[in-house]
Scaffold this active site. Structure first.
Site, mmCIF file in Angstrom:
data_model
loop_
_atom_site.group_PDB
_atom_site.id
_atom_site.type_symbol
_atom_site.label_atom_id
_atom_site.label_comp_id
_atom_site.label_asym_id
_atom_site.label_seq_id
_atom_site.Cartn_x
_atom_site.Cartn_y
_atom_site.Cartn_z
ATOM 1 N N GLY A 23 43.830 -8.582 3.056
ATOM 2 C CA GLY A 23 42.509 -9.071 4.010
ATOM 3 C C GLY A 23 41.891 -10.415 3.640
ATOM 4 N N LEU A 44 39.468 -11.662 1.886
ATOM 5 C CA LEU A 44 39.143 -11.845 0.235
ATOM 6 C C LEU A 44 40.280 -11.862 -0.463
ATOM 7 C CD1 LEU A 44 37.036 -12.694 -1.662
ATOM 8 C CD2 LEU A 44 36.544 -10.169 -1.939
ATOM 9 N N ASP A 48 48.012 2.934 -0.413
ATOM 10 C CA ASP A 48 46.659 3.321 0.183
ATOM 11 C C ASP A 48 45.746 3.898 -0.841
ATOM 12 O OD1 ASP A 48 45.050 5.063 1.658
ATOM 13 O OD2 ASP A 48 46.447 5.812 3.025
ATOM 14 N N ALA A 80 39.091 -1.819 2.042
ATOM 15 C CA ALA A 80 37.722 -1.334 2.689
ATOM 16 C C ALA A 80 38.060 -1.086 4.284
ATOM 17 C CB ALA A 80 36.721 -2.308 2.688
ATOM 18 N N THR A 138 36.170 -1.954 7.361
ATOM 19 C CA THR A 138 35.199 -3.319 7.542
ATOM 20 C C THR A 138 34.544 -3.174 8.934
ATOM 21 O OG1 THR A 138 36.786 -4.873 7.823
ATOM 22 C CG2 THR A 138 35.903 -4.535 5.436
ATOM 23 N N THR A 182 28.109 -4.857 -0.008
ATOM 24 C CA THR A 182 27.654 -5.646 1.155
ATOM 25 C C THR A 182 26.099 -5.769 0.935
ATOM 26 O OG1 THR A 182 27.525 -5.427 3.611
ATOM 27 C CG2 THR A 182 27.955 -3.575 2.524
ATOM 28 N N TYR A 203 28.407 2.124 7.990
ATOM 29 C CA TYR A 203 29.083 1.223 7.302
ATOM 30 C C TYR A 203 28.288 1.050 5.811
ATOM 31 C CZ TYR A 203 30.950 -3.203 5.237
ATOM 32 O OH TYR A 203 31.634 -4.215 4.494
ATOM 33 N N LYS A 250 29.561 2.076 2.035
ATOM 34 C CA LYS A 250 29.801 1.117 1.079
ATOM 35 C C LYS A 250 28.705 1.207 -0.104
ATOM 36 C CE LYS A 250 32.069 -2.124 1.211
ATOM 37 N NZ LYS A 250 33.479 -2.053 0.531
ATOM 38 N N TRP A 300 28.689 -11.540 5.558
ATOM 39 C CA TRP A 300 29.020 -12.455 6.570
ATOM 40 C C TRP A 300 30.109 -13.354 6.198
ATOM 41 C CZ3 TRP A 300 24.491 -14.426 9.767
ATOM 42 C CH2 TRP A 300 23.451 -13.368 10.198
HETATM 43 N N1 NAP Z 1 33.894 -9.143 6.165
HETATM 44 C C1 NAP Z 1 32.673 -9.344 5.996
HETATM 45 O O1 NAP Z 1 31.765 -9.886 6.527
HETATM 46 C C2 NAP Z 1 31.891 -8.422 4.552
HETATM 47 C C3 NAP Z 1 30.857 -8.701 4.205
HETATM 48 C C4 NAP Z 1 30.284 -7.882 3.224
HETATM 49 C C5 NAP Z 1 31.166 -7.227 2.294
HETATM 50 N N2 NAP Z 1 32.298 -7.063 2.782
HETATM 51 C C6 NAP Z 1 33.139 -6.310 1.578
HETATM 52 O O2 NAP Z 1 34.299 -7.226 1.082
HETATM 53 C C7 NAP Z 1 35.463 -6.692 0.755
HETATM 54 C C8 NAP Z 1 36.503 -7.805 1.393
HETATM 55 O O3 NAP Z 1 36.272 -7.709 2.882
HETATM 56 P P1 NAP Z 1 37.344 -8.575 3.658
HETATM 57 O O4 NAP Z 1 36.693 -9.192 4.807
HETATM 58 O O5 NAP Z 1 38.328 -9.259 3.180
HETATM 59 O O6 NAP Z 1 37.867 -7.182 4.317
HETATM 60 P P2 NAP Z 1 39.206 -7.385 5.394
HETATM 61 O O7 NAP Z 1 39.668 -8.686 5.780
HETATM 62 O O8 NAP Z 1 38.686 -6.079 6.607
HETATM 63 O O9 NAP Z 1 40.360 -6.545 4.440
HETATM 64 C C9 NAP Z 1 40.486 -5.381 3.966
HETATM 65 C C10 NAP Z 1 41.976 -4.887 3.676
HETATM 66 O O10 NAP Z 1 41.887 -3.575 3.338
HETATM 67 C C11 NAP Z 1 42.995 -3.000 3.785
HETATM 68 N N3 NAP Z 1 42.596 -1.534 3.819
HETATM 69 C C12 NAP Z 1 42.176 -0.781 4.612
HETATM 70 N N4 NAP Z 1 42.118 0.411 4.313
HETATM 71 C C13 NAP Z 1 42.920 0.563 3.381
HETATM 72 C C14 NAP Z 1 43.433 1.661 2.652
HETATM 73 N N5 NAP Z 1 42.905 2.990 2.753
HETATM 74 N N6 NAP Z 1 43.956 1.347 1.567
HETATM 75 C C15 NAP Z 1 44.305 0.064 0.919
HETATM 76 N N7 NAP Z 1 43.946 -0.940 1.938
HETATM 77 C C16 NAP Z 1 43.319 -0.711 2.894
HETATM 78 C C17 NAP Z 1 42.846 -3.679 5.140
HETATM 79 O O11 NAP Z 1 44.063 -3.239 5.899
HETATM 80 P P3 NAP Z 1 44.176 -3.049 7.323
HETATM 81 O O12 NAP Z 1 43.742 -4.430 7.956
HETATM 82 O O13 NAP Z 1 45.554 -2.833 7.906
HETATM 83 O O14 NAP Z 1 43.091 -2.018 7.922
HETATM 84 C C18 NAP Z 1 42.795 -5.064 5.077
HETATM 85 O O15 NAP Z 1 43.750 -5.762 4.476
HETATM 86 C C19 NAP Z 1 35.296 -5.418 1.611
HETATM 87 O O16 NAP Z 1 34.994 -4.551 0.561
HETATM 88 C C20 NAP Z 1 34.054 -5.434 2.350
HETATM 89 O O17 NAP Z 1 33.428 -4.367 2.623
HETATM 90 C C21 NAP Z 1 33.142 -7.942 3.735
#
Ligand code: NAP
Length: 285
Positions: free
Chosen positions: A10, A12, A36, A60, A62, A101, A125, A129, A149
């Site tokens: 993902g 991060l 998983d 997550a 997301t 978040t 969501y 979280k 964000w």
């Molecule tokens: N993005 C934002 O704006 C934001 C804001 C606040 C907090 N956060 C938090 O920051 C963290 C990182 O966010 P990010 O933007 O890097 O998220 P992301 O790009 O959506 O990456 C999440 C990764 O987790 C994988 N995943 C989903 N379900 C899974 C499972 N059951 N087992 C193992 N891996 C799994 C996803 O795979 P798939 O793509 O194949 O589903 C993806 O590679 C998360 O905890 C998110 O809630 C994000």
């Protein structure tokens, strides 16, 4: 430190993989399908083989709007499965760094949210979280980092705006009544790796400095890309999204500043670096 990162492909996770060696850490990344986090035995197996000093759980569900209609599925990933990761961390004495978040807050406060403010999520969501935060506390040593964000190597608001510009959009209609903290995954990754070496525990807010509405964020993206496309402010109601979102979810980062000695760079500066660096990115694989 030996770092085991879940959700490693993902936004991060990728930034952590890139940054870890520079901080002297060994990176062990896992994502679907090889790990998983909903499967306790798989999590235990990976943790037993890596024997990490820290686990950073980036895995997550997301998709904020999709979570409204799939709350049970989102809860399994964002909440229940964190229990699996916390137990596995506990078994090897690793610290669990759990990402959370700004959407755990309701957005009604008249000042930036501090770590101790009561969470009151308004979306599915956010609720899932928050369940993840509670589950992370099962690990004796845990650090819950709330961010917001995010933009990085993956799908995000900046990439979506750029796609619309590339497709020849004449105007962009963007909500001007939600305010938050745009945050670059690269800057967040750096902060997380520094936080781990300080031994910090508990809850910490980590976002780039400053804040913006989505409208202001879009205006700055358009400006930095040298486009003259018109950005039109609209209301959240007009944007007709599935999930309710907090109106003002600006996070107070005094605690982060106290621990690290500085805040993260302003989001506009971070955006500029992202736009320059994203030009050289390889496709996701
Ligand atoms: N993005 C934002 O704006 C934001 C804001 C606040 C907090 N956060 C938090 O920051 C963290 C990182 O966010 P990010 O933007 O890097 O998220 P992301 O790009 O959506 O990456 C999440 C990764 O987790 C994988 N995943 C989903 N379900 C899974 C499972 N059951 N087992 C193992 N891996 C799994 C996803 O795979 P798939 O793509 O194949 O589903 C993806 O590679 C998360 O905890 C998110 O809630 C994000």
């Amino acid at each position: 430190m030996r770092l085991l990162v879940t959700g490693s492909r993902g936004q991060l996770g990728r930034a952590l993989q890139h940054a870890a060696p520079g901080h002297g850490h060994e990176f062990f990344g896992y994502d679907l399908p090889e790990l998983d986090i909903t499967e306790p035995a798989a999590v235990q197996g990976a943790v037993a083989s890596v024997r990490p000093d820290a686990i950073i759980n980036c895995a997550a569900f997301t998709a904020v709007d999709a979570a409204e209609k799939q709350e049970a599925a989102a809860l399994v990933v964002n909440g229940t499965s964190v229990t699996n990761v916390a137990r596995a961390a506990e078994a090897v004495g690793a610290i669990l760094l759990q990402l959370s978040t700004d959407y755990v807050f309701d957005g009604k406060a008249d000042r930036p949210y501090r770590e101790g403010d009561p969470p009151r999520p308004v979306s599915a969501y956010g609720r899932t979280k928050l369940a993840g935060e509670r589950a992370a506390e099962l690990a004796r040593r845990h650090l819950i980092v709330r961010t917001a964000w995010l933009f990085g190597d993956g799908e995000n608001f900046v990439a979506a705006i750029r796609r619309q510009l590339d497709a020849g959009a004449k105007t962009l209609r963007v909500a001007s009544d939600q305010r938050g903290c745009p945050t670059y995954a690269v800057d967040l990754a750096d902060a997380l790796l520094r936080l781990l070496t300080t031994g910090a525990q508990g809850v910490i807010h980590a976002v780039n400095a400053g804040n913006a509405t989505w409208f202001e964020f879009a205006q700055e993206i358009v400006r930095q890309l040298g486009s003259d496309v018109e950005v039109v402010p609209i209301s959240t109601a007009d944007a007709a999204r599935q999930a309710p979102r907090p109106a003002v979810s600006v996070l107070d980062t005094s605690e982060l500043r106290r621990i690290l000695g500085s805040e993260l760079p302003p989001w506009q500066d971070a955006l500029g670096r992202y736009l320059r660096e994203a030009r050289h990115e390889h496709p996701r694989g």
